[in-house]
Design a protein around this motif. Structure first.
Motif, mmCIF file in Angstrom:
data_model
loop_
_atom_site.group_PDB
_atom_site.id
_atom_site.type_symbol
_atom_site.label_atom_id
_atom_site.label_comp_id
_atom_site.label_asym_id
_atom_site.label_seq_id
_atom_site.Cartn_x
_atom_site.Cartn_y
_atom_site.Cartn_z
ATOM 1 N N SER A 151 9.881 0.155 4.287
ATOM 2 C CA SER A 151 8.482 0.574 4.241
ATOM 3 C C SER A 151 8.338 1.998 3.715
ATOM 4 O O SER A 151 7.301 2.620 3.889
ATOM 5 C CB SER A 151 7.863 0.457 5.636
ATOM 6 N N GLU A 152 9.382 2.501 3.065
ATOM 7 C CA GLU A 152 9.364 3.870 2.564
ATOM 8 C C GLU A 152 8.488 4.025 1.324
ATOM 9 O O GLU A 152 7.979 5.095 1.057
ATOM 10 C CB GLU A 152 10.791 4.338 2.238
ATOM 11 N N THR A 153 8.327 2.987 0.553
ATOM 12 C CA THR A 153 7.532 3.050 -0.669
ATOM 13 C C THR A 153 6.108 2.581 -0.380
ATOM 14 O O THR A 153 5.779 2.198 0.740
ATOM 15 C CB THR A 153 8.152 2.168 -1.772
ATOM 16 N N GLU A 154 5.260 2.590 -1.414
ATOM 17 C CA GLU A 154 3.876 2.125 -1.258
ATOM 18 C C GLU A 154 3.830 0.666 -0.822
ATOM 19 O O GLU A 154 3.037 0.274 0.019
ATOM 20 C CB GLU A 154 3.128 2.288 -2.578
ATOM 21 N N ALA A 155 4.691 -0.160 -1.406
ATOM 22 C CA ALA A 155 4.735 -1.581 -1.061
ATOM 23 C C ALA A 155 5.798 -1.828 0.004
ATOM 24 O O ALA A 155 6.797 -1.119 0.076
ATOM 25 C CB ALA A 155 5.053 -2.412 -2.296
ATOM 26 N N GLN A 159 8.882 -3.709 1.065
ATOM 27 C CA GLN A 159 9.963 -4.441 0.407
ATOM 28 C C GLN A 159 10.672 -5.260 1.480
ATOM 29 O O GLN A 159 11.284 -4.697 2.389
ATOM 30 C CB GLN A 159 10.954 -3.469 -0.241
ATOM 31 N N ARG A 205 5.991 -11.216 -5.756
ATOM 32 C CA ARG A 205 4.867 -10.526 -5.121
ATOM 33 C C ARG A 205 4.233 -11.484 -4.132
ATOM 34 O O ARG A 205 3.960 -12.627 -4.456
ATOM 35 C CB ARG A 205 3.827 -10.116 -6.160
ATOM 36 N N PRO A 249 -0.805 -9.200 0.525
ATOM 37 C CA PRO A 249 -0.703 -7.938 1.261
ATOM 38 C C PRO A 249 -0.652 -8.163 2.775
ATOM 39 O O PRO A 249 -1.197 -9.125 3.297
ATOM 40 C CB PRO A 249 -1.983 -7.191 0.891
ATOM 41 N N ARG A 260 -1.239 -3.358 2.628
ATOM 42 C CA ARG A 260 -0.136 -2.868 1.786
ATOM 43 C C ARG A 260 0.405 -3.996 0.938
ATOM 44 O O ARG A 260 0.608 -5.113 1.422
ATOM 45 C CB ARG A 260 0.987 -2.313 2.652
ATOM 46 N N ARG A 298 6.393 -7.003 -1.592
ATOM 47 C CA ARG A 298 7.353 -7.456 -2.597
ATOM 48 C C ARG A 298 8.516 -8.108 -1.858
ATOM 49 O O ARG A 298 9.126 -7.489 -0.980
ATOM 50 C CB ARG A 298 7.870 -6.302 -3.450
#
Length: 91
Positions: free
Chosen positions: A21-25, A27, A59, A62, A66, A69
Motif C-alpha cells: 500500500s506504499e504507492t497510490e494503488a 498492489q 486492474r 477500487p 484506491r 492492481r
C-alpha cells in the motif's frame, strides 16, 4: 498490512500473498490455492498437469477509493483435449 492472509476471499481459488500500500494503488499479489486441482481454460475439465507458471497484471475495481492492481500467478496447463491453456478462473 501485517497479515495479508486475513484479507477477505474476493478472488476465488487464489490466496493473497502480499499487499503493498506504499504507492497510490494497492498492489495485491495472488497465488493459486495448491489444494485445488486447476481446470482447463478451454474445456473447464480438471487438469492436474501443470506445464508452466506465468504472471499477469490486472486492474481490479477500487477498494476504499484506491485503485487496485493485481499481480496474479496463473498456471498454464497441458490439457489432453485442448493442448496448452491457462487455467480457468471464475472471476
Amino acid at each position: 498490512m501485517p497479515n495479508a492472509t486475513a484479507f477477505p476471499p474476493l478472488w476465488e481459488g487464489f490466496s493473497v500473498v502480499s499487499i503493498d500500500s506504499e504507492t497510490e494503488a494497492l498492489q495485491i499479489e495472488l497465488r493459486p490455492d495448491p489444494r485445488r486441482v486447476p481446470r482447463c481454460g478451454g474445456c473447464q475439465q480438471p487438469c492436474p498437469a501443470v506445464h508452466e507458471y506465468c504472471t499477469r497484471r490486472i486492474r481490479d475495481l477500487p477498494i476504499l477509493g484506491r485503485p487496485v492492481r493485481l499481480r496474479v500467478h496463473l498456471r498454464r496447463l497441458a490439457c489432453s483435449g485442448c493442448g496448452r491453456r491457462a487455467e480457468w478462473v471464475s472471476w
